[in-house]
Motif scaffolding. Structure first.
Motif, mmCIF file in Angstrom:
data_model
loop_
_atom_site.group_PDB
_atom_site.id
_atom_site.type_symbol
_atom_site.label_atom_id
_atom_site.label_comp_id
_atom_site.label_asym_id
_atom_site.label_seq_id
_atom_site.Cartn_x
_atom_site.Cartn_y
_atom_site.Cartn_z
ATOM 1 N N UNK A 32 -7.169 -9.861 -7.304
ATOM 2 C CA UNK A 32 -7.999 -9.054 -8.191
ATOM 3 C C UNK A 32 -7.161 -7.929 -8.802
ATOM 4 N N UNK A 33 -6.326 -7.289 -7.993
ATOM 5 C CA UNK A 33 -5.496 -6.200 -8.494
ATOM 6 C C UNK A 33 -4.551 -6.675 -9.596
ATOM 7 N N UNK A 34 -4.037 -7.884 -9.463
ATOM 8 C CA UNK A 34 -3.099 -8.408 -10.466
ATOM 9 C C UNK A 34 -3.747 -8.580 -11.835
ATOM 10 N N UNK A 35 -5.067 -8.733 -11.869
ATOM 11 C CA UNK A 35 -5.727 -8.906 -13.156
ATOM 12 C C UNK A 35 -5.966 -7.570 -13.868
ATOM 13 N N UNK A 36 -5.736 -6.475 -13.172
ATOM 14 C CA UNK A 36 -5.947 -5.151 -13.766
ATOM 15 C C UNK A 36 -4.718 -4.710 -14.556
ATOM 16 N N UNK A 37 -4.911 -3.794 -15.491
ATOM 17 C CA UNK A 37 -3.750 -3.224 -16.180
ATOM 18 C C UNK A 37 -2.831 -2.539 -15.164
ATOM 19 N N UNK A 38 -1.545 -2.535 -15.446
ATOM 20 C CA UNK A 38 -0.566 -2.001 -14.508
ATOM 21 C C UNK A 38 -0.852 -0.550 -14.127
ATOM 22 N N UNK A 39 -1.330 0.248 -15.073
ATOM 23 C CA UNK A 39 -1.569 1.661 -14.776
ATOM 24 C C UNK A 39 -2.783 1.886 -13.870
ATOM 25 N N UNK A 40 -3.576 0.854 -13.626
ATOM 26 C CA UNK A 40 -4.756 0.986 -12.765
ATOM 27 C C UNK A 40 -4.577 0.363 -11.385
ATOM 28 N N UNK A 41 -3.597 -0.515 -11.224
ATOM 29 C CA UNK A 41 -3.436 -1.248 -9.961
ATOM 30 C C UNK A 41 -3.264 -0.337 -8.763
ATOM 31 N N UNK A 42 -2.329 0.594 -8.862
ATOM 32 C CA UNK A 42 -2.057 1.479 -7.735
ATOM 33 C C UNK A 42 -3.263 2.367 -7.446
ATOM 34 N N UNK A 43 -3.943 2.814 -8.483
ATOM 35 C CA UNK A 43 -5.133 3.652 -8.296
ATOM 36 C C UNK A 43 -6.198 2.874 -7.531
ATOM 37 N N UNK A 44 -6.429 1.612 -7.904
ATOM 38 C CA UNK A 44 -7.400 0.777 -7.187
ATOM 39 C C UNK A 44 -6.980 0.572 -5.732
ATOM 40 N N UNK A 45 -5.690 0.314 -5.515
ATOM 41 C CA UNK A 45 -5.195 0.106 -4.151
ATOM 42 C C UNK A 45 -5.425 1.349 -3.301
ATOM 43 N N UNK A 46 -5.114 2.505 -3.841
ATOM 44 C CA UNK A 46 -5.273 3.739 -3.079
ATOM 45 C C UNK A 46 -6.742 4.084 -2.857
ATOM 46 N N UNK A 47 -7.578 3.854 -3.872
ATOM 47 C CA UNK A 47 -8.992 4.228 -3.771
ATOM 48 C C UNK A 47 -9.789 3.241 -2.920
ATOM 49 N N UNK A 48 -9.717 1.962 -3.259
ATOM 50 C CA UNK A 48 -10.525 0.970 -2.554
ATOM 51 C C UNK A 48 -9.830 0.403 -1.319
ATOM 52 N N UNK A 49 -8.514 0.234 -1.403
ATOM 53 C CA UNK A 49 -7.789 -0.346 -0.283
ATOM 54 C C UNK A 49 -7.496 0.645 0.822
ATOM 55 N N UNK A 50 -7.131 1.877 0.444
ATOM 56 C CA UNK A 50 -6.705 2.870 1.435
ATOM 57 C C UNK A 50 -7.683 4.024 1.615
ATOM 58 N N UNK A 51 -8.735 4.035 0.814
ATOM 59 C CA UNK A 51 -9.819 5.022 0.940
ATOM 60 C C UNK A 51 -9.394 6.476 0.696
ATOM 61 N N UNK A 52 -8.419 6.668 -0.197
ATOM 62 C CA UNK A 52 -8.091 8.029 -0.605
ATOM 63 C C UNK A 52 -9.147 8.475 -1.609
ATOM 64 N N UNK A 53 -9.393 9.773 -1.690
ATOM 65 C CA UNK A 53 -10.343 10.307 -2.666
ATOM 66 C C UNK A 53 -9.659 10.395 -4.030
ATOM 67 N N UNK A 54 -10.464 10.539 -5.079
ATOM 68 C CA UNK A 54 -9.880 10.671 -6.409
ATOM 69 C C UNK A 54 -9.026 11.941 -6.493
ATOM 70 N N UNK A 55 -9.418 12.956 -5.796
ATOM 71 C CA UNK A 55 -8.635 14.202 -5.792
ATOM 72 C C UNK A 55 -7.274 13.981 -5.133
ATOM 73 N N UNK A 56 -7.259 13.297 -3.993
ATOM 74 C CA UNK A 56 -5.994 13.022 -3.305
ATOM 75 C C UNK A 56 -5.086 12.153 -4.176
ATOM 76 N N UNK A 57 -5.670 11.170 -4.835
ATOM 77 C CA UNK A 57 -4.885 10.283 -5.703
ATOM 78 C C UNK A 57 -4.312 11.073 -6.876
#
Length: 165
Positions: free
Chosen positions: A111-136
């Motif tokens: 699923x992450x691979x289908x996202x634009x490159x600038x969003x992949x890491x944000x999705x991984x950190x937010x949904x995969x690692x449960x960081x808050x938007x502020x921490x990210x």
């Protein structure tokens, strides 16, 4: 975890090892967001652990150890990615991870691979690692509103893809 960090800052190697063990899966998942090769993931994690060990005394707030560690990893990933990009073609980065992750992890990475490159890491950190938007936003040196808008656009893109299937 703050107690372990304080022990590690005082030179307790066992406490540092325990901290790394607790965060090993996070490091692997984030590194696989950058690289598909197990060798590259292992190299960048090794560099991150070494950097963290050498600089743990510089960490001011022990409660932010995990965020600090992921930031070191991201910096190392960016550096290694840029070095590799200069020395080899893009073909080397099309391998699929050979990790022992479960089917849910494989689907998540697809699923992450289908996202634009600038969003992949944000999705991984937010949904995969449960960081808050502020921490990210602090880790990535971006405004929190930018993080939120990329999450929103990414979710819209994924919804549209799911509806097409």
């Amino acid at each position: 975890m703050s107690i372990l960090v304080k022990k590690a800052q005082k030179g307790d190697a066992d406490a540092f090892i325990e901290l790394i063990e607790r965060n090993k899966m996070t490091l692997q998942r984030v590194a696989y967001g950058y690289f598909r090769s197990e060798e590259d993931v292992a190299d960048v994690i090794q560099d991150t652990i070494l950097n963290a060990f050498e600089h743990i005394k510089e960490l001011r707030k022990p409660e932010y150890f995990r965020t600090w560690l992921v930031r070191i990893l991201m910096n190392n990933c960016n550096r290694m990615y840029n070095q590799n990009k200069k020395s080899c073609g893009l073909e080397e980065y099309t391998e699929t991870p050979q990790s022992s992750s479960g089917p849910g992890d494989v689907e998540f990475h697809e699923m992450l691979r289908s996202l634009p490159e600038d969003s992949r890491l944000i999705f991984q950190l937010y949904y995969g690692e449960r960081f808050t938007t502020r921490e990210i936003s602090e880790m990535m040196h971006m405004r929190e509103a930018t993080i939120k808008s990329r999450l929103h656009r990414g979710k819209q893109k994924l919804r549209a893809e799911i509806q097409m299937v």
